[in-house]
Motif scaffolding. Structure first.
Motif, PDB file in Angstrom:
ATOM      1  N   SER A  34       0.747  -1.171   0.117  1.00 17.93           N
ATOM      2  CA  SER A  34      -0.022   0.066  -0.066  1.00 17.93           C
ATOM      3  C   SER A  34       0.919   1.362  -0.018  1.00 17.93           C
ATOM      4  O   SER A  34       1.487   1.489   0.739  1.00 17.93           O
ATOM      5  CB  SER A  34      -0.830  -0.068   1.104  1.00 17.93           C
ATOM      6  OG  SER A  34      -1.406   1.373   1.719  1.00 17.93           O
ATOM      7  N   SER A  35       0.811   2.087  -1.067  1.00 13.32           N
ATOM      8  CA  SER A  35       1.450   3.320  -0.986  1.00 13.32           C
ATOM      9  C   SER A  35       1.469   4.135   0.218  1.00 13.32           C
ATOM     10  O   SER A  35       2.252   4.943   0.833  1.00 13.32           O
ATOM     11  CB  SER A  35       1.213   4.206  -2.078  1.00 13.32           C
ATOM     12  OG  SER A  35      -0.343   4.465  -2.315  1.00 13.32           O
ATOM     13  N   ASN A  36       0.067   4.180   0.809  1.00  7.23           N
ATOM     14  CA  ASN A  36      -0.335   5.117   1.899  1.00  7.23           C
ATOM     15  C   ASN A  36       0.533   4.505   3.210  1.00  7.23           C
ATOM     16  O   ASN A  36       1.265   5.329   3.805  1.00  7.23           O
ATOM     17  CB  ASN A  36      -1.628   5.137   2.279  1.00  7.23           C
ATOM     18  CG  ASN A  36      -2.256   5.962   1.194  1.00  7.23           C
ATOM     19  OD1 ASN A  36      -1.683   6.652   0.369  1.00  7.23           O
ATOM     20  ND2 ASN A  36      -3.754   5.934   1.311  1.00  7.23           N
ATOM     21  N   ARG A  37       0.979   3.183   3.138  1.00  8.97           N
ATOM     22  CA  ARG A  37       1.424   2.449   4.404  1.00  8.97           C
ATOM     23  C   ARG A  37       2.999   3.063   4.345  1.00  8.97           C
ATOM     24  O   ARG A  37       3.629   3.382   5.303  1.00  8.97           O
ATOM     25  CB  ARG A  37       1.162   1.085   4.488  1.00  8.97           C
ATOM     26  CG  ARG A  37       2.093   0.485   5.579  1.00  8.97           C
ATOM     27  CD  ARG A  37       1.530  -1.093   5.939  1.00  8.97           C
ATOM     28  NE  ARG A  37       0.588  -0.685   6.620  1.00  8.97           N
ATOM     29  CZ  ARG A  37      -0.340  -1.759   7.030  1.00  8.97           C
ATOM     30  NH1 ARG A  37      -0.392  -2.914   6.430  1.00  8.97           N
ATOM     31  NH2 ARG A  37      -1.461  -1.538   7.570  1.00  8.97           N
ATOM     32  N   VAL A  38       3.424   2.915   3.086  1.00  9.20           N
ATOM     33  CA  VAL A  38       4.733   2.938   2.907  1.00  9.20           C
ATOM     34  C   VAL A  38       5.082   4.593   2.972  1.00  9.20           C
ATOM     35  O   VAL A  38       6.070   5.144   3.687  1.00  9.20           O
ATOM     36  CB  VAL A  38       5.221   2.796   1.775  1.00  9.20           C
ATOM     37  CG1 VAL A  38       6.928   2.945   1.577  1.00  9.20           C
ATOM     38  CG2 VAL A  38       5.264   1.328   1.215  1.00  9.20           C
ATOM     39  N   ILE A  39       4.160   5.650   2.847  1.00  8.88           N
ATOM     40  CA  ILE A  39       4.326   6.973   2.875  1.00  8.88           C
ATOM     41  C   ILE A  39       4.302   7.099   4.314  1.00  8.88           C
ATOM     42  O   ILE A  39       4.939   8.015   4.955  1.00  8.88           O
ATOM     43  CB  ILE A  39       3.352   7.783   2.088  1.00  8.88           C
ATOM     44  CG1 ILE A  39       3.700   7.732   0.440  1.00  8.88           C
ATOM     45  CG2 ILE A  39       3.148   9.315   2.565  1.00  8.88           C
ATOM     46  CD1 ILE A  39       2.552   8.159  -0.488  1.00  8.88           C
ATOM     47  N   GLY A  40       3.357   6.553   4.963  1.00  8.77           N
ATOM     48  CA  GLY A  40       3.011   6.956   6.378  1.00  8.77           C
ATOM     49  C   GLY A  40       4.403   6.487   7.239  1.00  8.77           C
ATOM     50  O   GLY A  40       4.906   7.065   8.133  1.00  8.77           O
TER      51      GLY A  40
END
Length: 86
Positions: free
Chosen positions: A15-21
């Motif tokens: 998930s890109s959001n998890r990695v960005i997080g």
């Protein structure tokens, strides 16, 4: 303790959001620079504390830490990675 520079390569199942997080968490705790490398569109999203993320492609030059002398382009980085399908 957190690294000065975090580099994440996004895989298709992530998930890109998890990695960005994860990158944002490190920036909030002392990290100076974060890169999210996305092989799907051959882009790098550059994060610095207190600044808007910067989306870079092709011949753009991503930021590196001030005390590191590197002249990189997005294309050169993807050339080194030799991602399958490219």
């Amino acid at each position: 303790m957190y690294p000065d520079w975090i580099i994440e390569i996004l895989s298709p199942e992530q998930s890109s959001n998890r990695v960005i997080g994860n990158i944002l968490y490190c920036l909030q705790h002392g990290c100076q620079l974060g890169w999210l490398i996305d092989p799907a569109d051959r882009s790098i999203l550059v994060f610095r504390p207190g600044q808007e993320p910067e989306l870079l492609l092709g011949s753009n030059h991503p930021s590196v830490l001030d005390d590191i002398n590197l002249e990189l382009t997005v294309d050169r980085i993807f050339g080194w990675l030799k991602m399958s399908g490219n």
